[in-house]
Design an enzyme around this catalytic site. Sequence first.
Site, PDB file in Angstrom:
ATOM      1  N   ASP A   2      -1.160   2.975   1.521  1.00 33.11           N
ATOM      2  CA  ASP A   2       0.217   2.063   0.809  1.00 33.11           C
ATOM      3  C   ASP A   2       2.085   2.934   1.077  1.00 33.11           C
ATOM      4  O   ASP A   2       2.031   4.063   1.617  1.00 33.11           O
ATOM      5  CB  ASP A   2      -0.009   2.163  -0.605  1.00 33.11           C
ATOM      6  CG  ASP A   2      -0.819   0.999  -1.260  1.00 33.11           C
ATOM      7  OD1 ASP A   2      -1.367   1.074  -0.434  1.00 33.11           O
ATOM      8  OD2 ASP A   2      -1.557   0.970  -1.375  1.00 33.11           O
ATOM      9  N   ASP A   3       2.850   2.017   1.220  1.00 33.93           N
ATOM     10  CA  ASP A   3       3.878   2.381   1.389  1.00 33.93           C
ATOM     11  C   ASP A   3       4.543   2.719   2.159  1.00 33.93           C
ATOM     12  O   ASP A   3       6.042   2.406   2.121  1.00 33.93           O
ATOM     13  CB  ASP A   3       4.494   3.690  -0.077  1.00 33.93           C
ATOM     14  CG  ASP A   3       3.978   3.263  -1.475  1.00 33.93           C
ATOM     15  OD1 ASP A   3       3.339   2.437  -1.654  1.00 33.93           O
ATOM     16  OD2 ASP A   3       3.820   4.728  -1.878  1.00 33.93           O
ATOM     17  N   HIS A  54       2.759  -5.143   0.801  1.00 29.14           N
ATOM     18  CA  HIS A  54       2.797  -4.503  -0.733  1.00 29.14           C
ATOM     19  C   HIS A  54       3.929  -4.678  -0.973  1.00 29.14           C
ATOM     20  O   HIS A  54       4.599  -4.000  -1.785  1.00 29.14           O
ATOM     21  CB  HIS A  54       2.569  -2.649  -0.113  1.00 29.14           C
ATOM     22  CG  HIS A  54       2.200  -1.902  -1.018  1.00 29.14           C
ATOM     23  ND1 HIS A  54       1.512  -2.195  -1.668  1.00 29.14           N
ATOM     24  CD2 HIS A  54       2.364  -0.600  -1.253  1.00 29.14           C
ATOM     25  CE1 HIS A  54       0.813  -0.804  -2.542  1.00 29.14           C
ATOM     26  NE2 HIS A  54       2.142  -0.238  -2.834  1.00 29.14           N
ATOM     27  N   HIS A  68      -1.249   7.245   1.126  1.00 23.35           N
ATOM     28  CA  HIS A  68       0.449   7.387   1.784  1.00 23.35           C
ATOM     29  C   HIS A  68       0.310   7.708   2.802  1.00 23.35           C
ATOM     30  O   HIS A  68       0.197   8.723   2.585  1.00 23.35           O
ATOM     31  CB  HIS A  68       0.806   7.310   0.044  1.00 23.35           C
ATOM     32  CG  HIS A  68       0.119   6.452  -1.287  1.00 23.35           C
ATOM     33  ND1 HIS A  68      -0.880   7.435  -1.898  1.00 23.35           N
ATOM     34  CD2 HIS A  68       0.517   6.308  -1.897  1.00 23.35           C
ATOM     35  CE1 HIS A  68      -1.114   6.434  -2.780  1.00 23.35           C
ATOM     36  NE2 HIS A  68      -0.015   5.612  -3.030  1.00 23.35           N
TER      37      HIS A  68
END
Length: 449
Positions: free
Chosen positions: A45-46, A96, A189
Amino acid sequence: MSTVLLYLFYFFTFYAFLPGLISRMFGFRVFKKGLSDRHVSLTFDDGPDPVYTPRLLDVLQRYGVKATFFVVGKHAEAHPEIVERMHREGHSIGIHNYLHRSNWLMRPKTVAKQVRMTAEAIERITGEKPKLYRPPWGVMNVFDFASRSRMQIVLWSMMAGDWRESTGAEKIGARLSKSLRGGQVYLLHDCGNTFGADIGAPKHTIAALEKFIPEALERGFSFVRVDELIQTTAKARAKREPGPLRKALVAAWLLWERCFHALFRLQSAVPGDPRSFLFYRITAYHGETIPLADGDALRAGDKIVELHMNNGLLYEFGRKSRSPLQLAIQLIRAMEKAMPALAASVFLRGDAKSVKAVVGTSMVNRGVEQFGFTVADLPRGFFSVATKLYLKCLLSVIHPQGKDRLDERAEMLVPKRIAISANEMLRRYGDIAGEVAATSVESTDGQPA
């Protein structure tokens, strides 16, 4: 002040808390963990991050591992070359949000805009429309279930806590190894440039993966993209018999069905036949004006025949259907047989002349125009959202393979309002209805009608 707090409590409960609870406890509309003996998925993610994402891609490429990246739209636009590399090397790319903000703190339109902007950015870079969505922090609101119906919402089954530098590579690696089992969806992440994260944390994630990936490969596990794990899971579930929990849910739902029929005094389209496909009641219409096929219009206050499907038969159809498309075909055929019986039952009533139309709300509405029905979208608002959630929950429960089968053709299962005027039904089915009514009377008293 207490009233304001009460309203805020209700808002938070129904807008945010309950959707999250339902999705996490029952897996409604989300994918959290797969059914597989040896397949697992790494998700990140991110990102993309200009420093850490290329290093991570180097590690994945070295071991021939495919992963899934849920990118922040703004970061993707800032570093399109990294997103293009993800796509080129065979990784899956999901959404996201455009900015890393909680869906609880944004209006539905704002969330929709965030998703749309990110989807457009990904498509511009890769040439493909993303189909996977993970809301920041896994937080959803009630509108995410309905508005994200064409995307698969993906959560996770294992969280390594790698957004803090203090966790360290050793602890991250130990957590990954300890939780290694088939079907696992790992949350990791590749960027620390978001609220609550440490900028340098991803270097520890990459170091942990340098040891974990070869260890998992040596133990016979394979790393696949989430979309591939979803497909594997759907095939595995299709081969399984319904478990005790699903059987209990079906039994409870069918019991509620009988209570519902008794409570609202629903009548069978075929008098005395509890296995009739259609049931109905006479009531007043409440809703927006609906144009009817014969040029008339249905307005609030008009008397209608309110249609209800037999969920017991719907469950039987679901057990025999290999896909939502086949389920829809079976329902249309059942409707074709049931309409003359419904017309006969309605026209034999003493109050038949006061009925303006026959109205129902159904997720299976493709092709009903051939029976004289007008199909209309549900008016926006709480009723529309609640109806969509209710019917999707229903089909998830009654279908033996659950939501995975339904998601195959989710666009066919959007609840809409269907209506046919009483005059049009009489014109179409009057003659057949008369034969049905005569047969019904003859079978009842043994004498010709």
